[in-house]
Design a protein around this motif. Sequence first.
Motif, PDB file in Angstrom:
ATOM      1  N   GLU A  35       0.835  -1.201   0.000  1.00  0.00           N
ATOM      2  CA  GLU A  35       0.000   0.000   0.000  1.00  0.00           C
ATOM      3  C   GLU A  35       0.865   1.244   0.000  1.00  0.00           C
ATOM      4  N   GLN A  36       0.754   2.000  -1.056  1.00  0.00           N
ATOM      5  CA  GLN A  36       1.585   3.191  -1.178  1.00  0.00           C
ATOM      6  C   GLN A  36       0.861   4.405  -0.632  1.00  0.00           C
ATOM      7  N   GLU A  37       1.439   5.019   0.381  1.00  0.00           N
ATOM      8  CA  GLU A  37       0.840   6.241   0.921  1.00  0.00           C
ATOM      9  C   GLU A  37       1.204   7.415   0.005  1.00  0.00           C
ATOM     10  N   GLN A  38       0.415   8.463   0.104  1.00  0.00           N
ATOM     11  CA  GLN A  38       0.699   9.673  -0.661  1.00  0.00           C
ATOM     12  C   GLN A  38       2.016  10.298  -0.182  1.00  0.00           C
ATOM     13  N   VAL A  39       2.143  10.390   1.135  1.00  0.00           N
ATOM     14  CA  VAL A  39       3.367  10.938   1.732  1.00  0.00           C
ATOM     15  C   VAL A  39       3.990   9.846   2.602  1.00  0.00           C
ATOM     16  N   ALA A  40       5.266   9.544   2.378  1.00  0.00           N
ATOM     17  CA  ALA A  40       5.931   8.507   3.174  1.00  0.00           C
ATOM     18  C   ALA A  40       6.508   9.095   4.450  1.00  0.00           C
ATOM     19  N   GLY A  41       7.009  10.330   4.357  1.00  0.00           N
ATOM     20  CA  GLY A  41       7.631  10.883   5.545  1.00  0.00           C
ATOM     21  C   GLY A  41       7.915  12.366   5.441  1.00  0.00           C
ATOM     22  N   ILE A  42       8.313  12.916   6.579  1.00  0.00           N
ATOM     23  CA  ILE A  42       8.614  14.352   6.691  1.00  0.00           C
ATOM     24  C   ILE A  42       9.999  14.492   7.332  1.00  0.00           C
ATOM     25  N   ALA A  43      10.805  15.375   6.766  1.00  0.00           N
ATOM     26  CA  ALA A  43      12.143  15.581   7.334  1.00  0.00           C
ATOM     27  C   ALA A  43      12.381  17.070   7.523  1.00  0.00           C
ATOM     28  N   TYR A  44      13.344  17.382   8.374  1.00  0.00           N
ATOM     29  CA  TYR A  44      13.710  18.786   8.550  1.00  0.00           C
ATOM     30  C   TYR A  44      15.223  18.898   8.546  1.00  0.00           C
ATOM     31  N   SER A  45      15.697  20.052   8.117  1.00  0.00           N
ATOM     32  CA  SER A  45      17.133  20.289   8.126  1.00  0.00           C
ATOM     33  C   SER A  45      17.419  21.674   8.669  1.00  0.00           C
ATOM     34  N   ARG A  46      18.251  21.691   9.706  1.00  0.00           N
ATOM     35  CA  ARG A  46      18.654  22.989  10.268  1.00  0.00           C
ATOM     36  C   ARG A  46      20.022  23.386   9.727  1.00  0.00           C
ATOM     37  N   ASP A  47      20.457  22.698   8.708  1.00  0.00           N
ATOM     38  CA  ASP A  47      21.830  22.899   8.207  1.00  0.00           C
ATOM     39  C   ASP A  47      21.935  23.986   7.149  1.00  0.00           C
ATOM     40  N   GLU A  48      20.804  24.634   6.808  1.00  0.00           N
ATOM     41  CA  GLU A  48      20.884  25.628   5.740  1.00  0.00           C
ATOM     42  C   GLU A  48      20.710  27.052   6.264  1.00  0.00           C
ATOM     43  N   ALA A  49      21.230  27.995   5.502  1.00  0.00           N
ATOM     44  CA  ALA A  49      21.064  29.421   5.816  1.00  0.00           C
ATOM     45  C   ALA A  49      20.502  30.110   4.580  1.00  0.00           C
ATOM     46  N   LYS A  50      19.754  31.193   4.828  1.00  0.00           N
ATOM     47  CA  LYS A  50      19.119  31.907   3.707  1.00  0.00           C
ATOM     48  C   LYS A  50      19.960  33.126   3.323  1.00  0.00           C
ATOM     49  N   VAL A  51      20.089  33.316   2.034  1.00  0.00           N
ATOM     50  CA  VAL A  51      20.811  34.487   1.525  1.00  0.00           C
ATOM     51  C   VAL A  51      19.865  35.238   0.589  1.00  0.00           C
ATOM     52  N   SER A  52      19.753  36.552   0.766  1.00  0.00           N
ATOM     53  CA  SER A  52      18.954  37.358  -0.168  1.00  0.00           C
ATOM     54  C   SER A  52      19.849  38.419  -0.787  1.00  0.00           C
ATOM     55  N   VAL A  53      19.864  38.432  -2.105  1.00  0.00           N
ATOM     56  CA  VAL A  53      20.608  39.473  -2.823  1.00  0.00           C
ATOM     57  C   VAL A  53      19.539  40.386  -3.414  1.00  0.00           C
ATOM     58  N   ARG A  54      19.511  41.635  -2.918  1.00  0.00           N
ATOM     59  CA  ARG A  54      18.386  42.511  -3.254  1.00  0.00           C
ATOM     60  C   ARG A  54      18.747  43.556  -4.301  1.00  0.00           C
ATOM     61  N   GLN A  55      17.720  43.882  -5.076  1.00  0.00           N
ATOM     62  CA  GLN A  55      17.830  44.980  -6.049  1.00  0.00           C
ATOM     63  C   GLN A  55      18.985  44.779  -7.029  1.00  0.00           C
ATOM     64  N   LEU A  56      18.888  43.675  -7.728  1.00  0.00           N
ATOM     65  CA  LEU A  56      19.848  43.421  -8.804  1.00  0.00           C
ATOM     66  C   LEU A  56      19.240  43.930 -10.097  1.00  0.00           C
ATOM     67  N   PRO A  57      20.049  44.399 -11.046  1.00  0.00           N
ATOM     68  CA  PRO A  57      19.472  44.789 -12.337  1.00  0.00           C
ATOM     69  C   PRO A  57      18.888  43.552 -13.032  1.00  0.00           C
ATOM     70  N   ASP A  58      17.633  43.655 -13.493  1.00  0.00           N
ATOM     71  CA  ASP A  58      16.942  42.505 -14.082  1.00  0.00           C
ATOM     72  C   ASP A  58      17.327  42.380 -15.558  1.00  0.00           C
ATOM     73  N   ARG A  59      18.435  41.698 -15.805  1.00  0.00           N
ATOM     74  CA  ARG A  59      18.927  41.583 -17.186  1.00  0.00           C
ATOM     75  C   ARG A  59      19.365  40.145 -17.438  1.00  0.00           C
ATOM     76  N   PRO A  60      19.405  39.727 -18.724  1.00  0.00           N
ATOM     77  CA  PRO A  60      19.860  38.364 -19.011  1.00  0.00           C
ATOM     78  C   PRO A  60      21.274  38.184 -18.457  1.00  0.00           C
ATOM     79  N   GLY A  61      21.514  37.035 -17.838  1.00  0.00           N
ATOM     80  CA  GLY A  61      22.854  36.744 -17.337  1.00  0.00           C
ATOM     81  C   GLY A  61      23.045  37.090 -15.879  1.00  0.00           C
ATOM     82  N   ILE A  62      22.024  37.739 -15.248  1.00  0.00           N
ATOM     83  CA  ILE A  62      22.240  38.155 -13.858  1.00  0.00           C
ATOM     84  C   ILE A  62      22.289  36.928 -12.927  1.00  0.00           C
ATOM     85  N   ALA A  63      21.445  35.915 -13.223  1.00  0.00           N
ATOM     86  CA  ALA A  63      21.482  34.705 -12.380  1.00  0.00           C
ATOM     87  C   ALA A  63      22.838  34.022 -12.510  1.00  0.00           C
ATOM     88  N   ALA A  64      23.356  33.965 -13.730  1.00  0.00           N
ATOM     89  CA  ALA A  64      24.666  33.342 -13.940  1.00  0.00           C
ATOM     90  C   ALA A  64      25.759  34.125 -13.214  1.00  0.00           C
TER      91      ALA A  64
END
Length: 417
Positions: free
Chosen positions: A260-289
Amino acid sequence: MSPTVPRIVMKFGGTSVADLDRIRAVAEKVRKQVEAGCEVAVVVSAMSGVTNRLVGYCRDLSATHDEREYDAVVSTGEQVTSGLLAIALQKLGINARSWLGWQIPLRTDNAHGKARIESIDGIALIESMRAGQVPVVAGFQGIGEDGRITTLGRGGSDTSAVALAAALKADRCDIYTDVDGIYTTDPRIVTKARKLDRITYEEMLELASVGAKVLQTRSVELAMKERVRVQVLSSFNDGPAPSEGHLPGSLVVDEDEIVEQEQVAGIAYSRDEAKVSVRQLPDRPGIAAAVFGPLADANVNVDMIVQSTGDDGMTNMTFTVGKADLARAIAVLESTHATTRYAELQTDDSVVKISVVGVGMRSHAGVASTMFRTLAERNINVQVISTSEIKVSVLIASEYTELAVRALHTAYGLDAA
Ligand code: ADP
Ligand code: ASP
Ligand code: MG
């Protein structure tokens, strides 16, 4: 020797070998398995807390320590337990012998601190088992192309055990730990977590990769590739010696072995990550790169990403990196400022990534919306979202970890009766 003798790899984690009493108890478990007529190879972790202490010594001496010396230091924890368990087994009259990575040899690449296994020569171990000996292998370590000791990344003894099981063509790899199986979520934070008799390789791989520490991600990857039957079970309760047909723990298996396959098998959490926000970048091709290219070049792994664009020709990028990489990520981003010309760089390490995983998501809609609604009902703000075929992850403030995991566990109908 008859080819029908079952061959089992038994791996014991840090809490299972935490002191001499625990090591004696582990020796008893091994004895039961030997007396049940199995050929047994054992893999041990360091005594719990030891690796953390050794890692701390290296960091305290130098934040930029030489990774080869780090490996020389942190691999010693497993050397101690392999010798101690061999002594405890010998005391019980069992012919046991310790093996270090270089003695097998278990060969790895040269990525010190996070080396990958390249090959294991199983011949000497197989001969010793055939001769009635129990090899007690130091987990977490190998020998690099440079001839020096390497380690396999935190939690790497799981991978040592699975790789050994594959090399020895073992019938099963039993991972003994401080919980009695794989649960729908970490049983230490959700008391209603339910033990799973079986879970698919794919789901376990995804759960491990998003933070369920019960198995190292690479061990699951390897088990899936080499078709190793992995069981997770407790070294603390004295159940009968496991035998096929009646397994006390949780088995990681192919999808077709799950009824019997459940819709969700499990839930995990990770405290190992940090969030970075880079604000107000010029919206032009190549900016993500321009933002992510230099991070990749500096070996900073980026996980979740959102880009939000305003009407003003400017865009914001928010993403997560490993906490251990945060300082490096900031330095790299600052060094790109001449080209990226962002207005502001913000970071937050008080975040947690919560993920729900299940192969049933392929055929059921609504898993993500249940997640968002459940969090909204608790007034928990979702900061970043990412999805894959069998997973939805959200980033939230870390103070809500337990509340969110418990609420989601109930919402997906995972609570134990
Ligand atoms: P060991 O030292 O034996 O390798 P670990 O601490 O690495 O043990 O892994 C076991 C721990 O994993 C458990 O104590 C439990 O808190 C945690 N864990 C996280 N998610 C799960 C899960 N879904 N099922 C079981 N244990 C989990
Ligand atoms: N002792 C190592 C660690 O703590 C490896 C392991 O336990 O799997 O990461
Ligand atoms: Mg572990």
